[in-house]
Design a protein around this motif. Structure first.
Motif, mmCIF file in Angstrom:
data_model
loop_
_atom_site.group_PDB
_atom_site.id
_atom_site.type_symbol
_atom_site.label_atom_id
_atom_site.label_comp_id
_atom_site.label_asym_id
_atom_site.label_seq_id
_atom_site.Cartn_x
_atom_site.Cartn_y
_atom_site.Cartn_z
ATOM 1 N N GLN A 261 50.824 47.821 40.167
ATOM 2 C CA GLN A 261 50.416 49.211 39.962
ATOM 3 C C GLN A 261 49.527 49.399 38.734
ATOM 4 O OE1 GLN A 261 54.071 51.417 39.789
ATOM 5 N NE2 GLN A 261 54.505 51.182 41.977
ATOM 6 N N LYS A 262 49.473 48.427 37.857
ATOM 7 C CA LYS A 262 48.716 48.564 36.622
ATOM 8 C C LYS A 262 47.225 48.291 36.796
ATOM 9 C CE LYS A 262 52.477 47.535 33.403
ATOM 10 N NZ LYS A 262 52.322 48.806 32.653
ATOM 11 N N GLY A 263 46.808 47.773 37.959
ATOM 12 C CA GLY A 263 45.390 47.477 38.158
ATOM 13 C C GLY A 263 44.877 46.426 37.195
ATOM 14 N N LEU A 264 45.547 45.285 37.182
ATOM 15 C CA LEU A 264 45.234 44.249 36.200
ATOM 16 C C LEU A 264 43.913 43.541 36.478
ATOM 17 C CD1 LEU A 264 48.779 42.651 35.859
ATOM 18 C CD2 LEU A 264 47.749 44.468 34.502
ATOM 19 N N ASP A 265 43.351 43.697 37.679
ATOM 20 C CA ASP A 265 42.116 42.991 38.004
ATOM 21 C C ASP A 265 40.870 43.776 37.636
ATOM 22 O OD1 ASP A 265 42.488 44.995 39.807
ATOM 23 O OD2 ASP A 265 42.388 43.738 41.603
ATOM 24 N N ALA A 266 41.018 44.903 36.948
ATOM 25 C CA ALA A 266 39.849 45.694 36.560
ATOM 26 C C ALA A 266 39.021 44.929 35.530
ATOM 27 C CB ALA A 266 40.295 47.037 35.963
ATOM 28 N N GLY A 267 37.719 44.839 35.811
ATOM 29 C CA GLY A 267 36.816 44.161 34.888
ATOM 30 C C GLY A 267 36.852 42.653 34.971
ATOM 31 N N THR A 268 37.529 42.108 35.961
ATOM 32 C CA THR A 268 37.591 40.653 36.117
ATOM 33 C C THR A 268 36.771 40.221 37.326
ATOM 34 O OG1 THR A 268 39.566 40.705 37.523
ATOM 35 C CG2 THR A 268 39.914 40.684 35.140
ATOM 36 N N ALA A 269 36.593 38.920 37.427
ATOM 37 C CA ALA A 269 35.823 38.368 38.543
ATOM 38 C C ALA A 269 36.688 38.123 39.771
ATOM 39 C CB ALA A 269 35.154 37.054 38.119
ATOM 40 N N PHE A 270 37.929 38.621 39.748
ATOM 41 C CA PHE A 270 38.837 38.387 40.858
ATOM 42 C C PHE A 270 39.486 39.700 41.285
ATOM 43 C CE2 PHE A 270 38.709 34.480 38.381
ATOM 44 C CZ PHE A 270 38.437 33.537 39.357
ATOM 45 N N GLU A 271 39.993 39.687 42.492
ATOM 46 C CA GLU A 271 40.781 40.782 43.028
ATOM 47 C C GLU A 271 42.184 40.256 43.321
ATOM 48 O OE1 GLU A 271 40.964 43.689 46.992
ATOM 49 O OE2 GLU A 271 39.268 42.330 46.656
ATOM 50 N N ILE A 272 43.183 40.866 42.687
ATOM 51 C CA ILE A 272 44.559 40.410 42.868
ATOM 52 C C ILE A 272 45.088 40.917 44.203
ATOM 53 C CG2 ILE A 272 46.902 40.513 41.954
ATOM 54 C CD1 ILE A 272 45.777 40.783 39.188
ATOM 55 N N LEU A 273 45.489 39.980 45.051
ATOM 56 C CA LEU A 273 46.044 40.330 46.362
ATOM 57 C C LEU A 273 47.556 40.495 46.309
ATOM 58 C CD1 LEU A 273 43.943 37.941 48.643
ATOM 59 C CD2 LEU A 273 43.488 40.328 48.048
ATOM 60 N N SER A 274 48.234 39.626 45.588
ATOM 61 C CA SER A 274 49.694 39.720 45.495
ATOM 62 C C SER A 274 50.169 38.979 44.255
ATOM 63 C CB SER A 274 50.364 39.143 46.746
ATOM 64 O OG SER A 274 50.134 37.746 46.826
ATOM 65 N N ILE A 275 51.341 39.396 43.783
ATOM 66 C CA ILE A 275 52.007 38.725 42.668
ATOM 67 C C ILE A 275 53.439 38.457 43.108
ATOM 68 C CG2 ILE A 275 52.768 38.904 40.265
ATOM 69 C CD1 ILE A 275 50.447 40.775 39.742
ATOM 70 N N ASP A 276 53.798 37.201 43.161
ATOM 71 C CA ASP A 276 55.120 36.797 43.628
ATOM 72 C C ASP A 276 55.862 36.090 42.497
ATOM 73 O OD1 ASP A 276 54.501 37.662 46.284
ATOM 74 O OD2 ASP A 276 53.332 35.833 46.537
ATOM 75 N N ILE A 277 57.099 36.525 42.246
ATOM 76 C CA ILE A 277 57.927 35.905 41.222
ATOM 77 C C ILE A 277 58.515 34.619 41.803
ATOM 78 C CG2 ILE A 277 59.881 36.191 39.675
ATOM 79 C CD1 ILE A 277 57.458 37.968 39.085
ATOM 80 N N ALA A 278 58.124 33.491 41.249
ATOM 81 C CA ALA A 278 58.567 32.203 41.779
ATOM 82 C C ALA A 278 59.930 31.792 41.242
ATOM 83 C CB ALA A 278 57.535 31.120 41.448
ATOM 84 N N ASP A 279 60.215 32.125 39.979
ATOM 85 C CA ASP A 279 61.469 31.664 39.388
ATOM 86 C C ASP A 279 61.824 32.557 38.210
ATOM 87 O OD1 ASP A 279 63.699 30.150 38.817
ATOM 88 O OD2 ASP A 279 62.599 28.707 37.584
ATOM 89 N N ILE A 280 63.122 32.818 38.036
ATOM 90 C CA ILE A 280 63.634 33.570 36.884
ATOM 91 C C ILE A 280 64.852 32.834 36.349
ATOM 92 C CG2 ILE A 280 64.621 35.726 36.032
ATOM 93 C CD1 ILE A 280 63.093 37.248 38.053
ATOM 94 N N ASP A 281 64.824 32.492 35.080
ATOM 95 C CA ASP A 281 65.941 31.832 34.416
ATOM 96 C C ASP A 281 66.465 32.722 33.296
ATOM 97 O OD1 ASP A 281 65.690 29.589 36.034
ATOM 98 O OD2 ASP A 281 64.207 28.679 34.688
#
Length: 336
Positions: A207-227
């Protein structure tokens, strides 16, 4: 006879050299290949490329590939200009062909600009067609209950062709995602909430729009591991308690030192007062002797005073046995 042979060989060498130079500056074979491939190029253009130190086979072969792939808007001058600017003509042509096949809007000027900017334009088109997965390093964050969580995420990105020139790279994406993970975990009341719903982090970060001003477009963010890490809250409380204890000890020591100083001051004042009393008591025998000489004090008065002193000393010895002895000795000294 020898001179005739020498001149004949020299003439042959000159002719061969002229022919070689002619074929070097006039690449007839390349010109014929271009004609049969449907590429319009003249011998004068090829000679001009040689004179401008441009390799004709790079330009002509790239034009042939582009023509066979259906790219009709390219000009030899554009390719030659890009070559002279230090760009990779082959990479630009491959990128344009890939973009054309994938229905991606990419012009020659955009591809040339991306290539001259130092990015691999063909790789960018490939990432735009086939998204790339970026693994973030371990990100440590602390929930509001003081428990540390260490999370790793996989970020699926796609190249943004319009932002390749001037846009930031993967490092910015990783930094922003890490910041979003820390913010999401830090805003959670308990670490158990994060462990129960890891997708909460992904939703908040996206929701934060982290790809603004970058050369990429974020499609998804998946949490792989939490310790689960350390109990940072407990450690901070222990450190705070130790600090408070040291402060309390320092204040207690300060109060003790002040009490000692006050006690020493009172002792000094008591000694001074005692010295004055002793000094005043030393004047009593002189005053009594003077009164006796002057007849202002009778002998019976003197004995009554001594009886009163003895009675007082007896009472003091009963009440304060340890302090009565010095006073008795002092009285005896006075009598002597």
């Amino acid at each position: 006879m020898f001179s005739e042979i020498f001149y004949a060989v020299l003439a042959i060498a000159v002719v061969v050299g002229m022919v070689a130079a002619l074929f070097y500056y006039v690449p007839v074979n390349l010109w014929i290949t271009a004609i049969f491939s449907g590429v319009r190029v003249g011998l004068g253009d090829l000679i001009g490329m040689r004179l401008r130190r441009v390799q004709p086979h790079v330009i002509v072969e790239s034009m042939i590939v582009a023509t066979k792939a259906g790219l009709r808007d390219l000009e030899l001058q554009d390719l030659e200009t890009h070559y002279m600017a230090g760009g990779s003509v082959h990479s630009v042509i491959k990128a344009l062909i890939s973009a054309e096949k994938a229905n991606i809007d990419l012009s020659f000027n955009q591809a040339a600009a991306i290539d001259l900017a130092g990015r691999d334009v063909f790789d960018a088109v490939q990432i735009s067609v086939n998204p790339k997965v970026i693994n973030t390093p371990a990100v440590a964050a602390v929930a509001q209950d003081g428990i540390q969580l260490i999370a790793k995420a996989r970020v699926t990105v796609r190249a943004n062709i319009t932002q390749l020139v001037g846009g930031s790279g993967e490092e910015t994406i990783l930094a922003r995602v890490g910041e979003g993970i820390v913010t999401s975990i830090g805003s959670s009341v308990s670490h158990k909430e994060v462990l129960e719903n890891p997708d909460k982090i992904s939703k908040l970060v996206l929701q934060k729009g982290l790809d603004a001003g970058t050369a990429f477009e974020i499609l998804s963010i998946d949490i792989a591991d939490i310790d689960v890490g350390e109990n940072i809250g407990a450690k901070l409380q222990i450190d705070q308690a130790n600090a408070d204890l040291k402060v309390a000890e320092a204040k207690a020591e300060e109060r003790r030192a002040m009490a000692v100083a006050v006690e020493q001051e009172m002792r000094a004042k008591a000694q001074a007062s005692r010295a004055k009393v002793i000094e005043a008591e030393a004047e009593v025998p002189k005053s009594i002797a003077f009164a006796l000489r002057e007849g202002k004090l009778g002998i019976m008065d003197y004995y009554r005073m001594r009886n009163i002193q003895a009675d007082t000393h007896m009472r003091e010895s009963i009440a304060f046995p340890e302090e009565a002895i010095p006073k008795k000795n002092q009285s005896d000294d006075d009598d002597e």
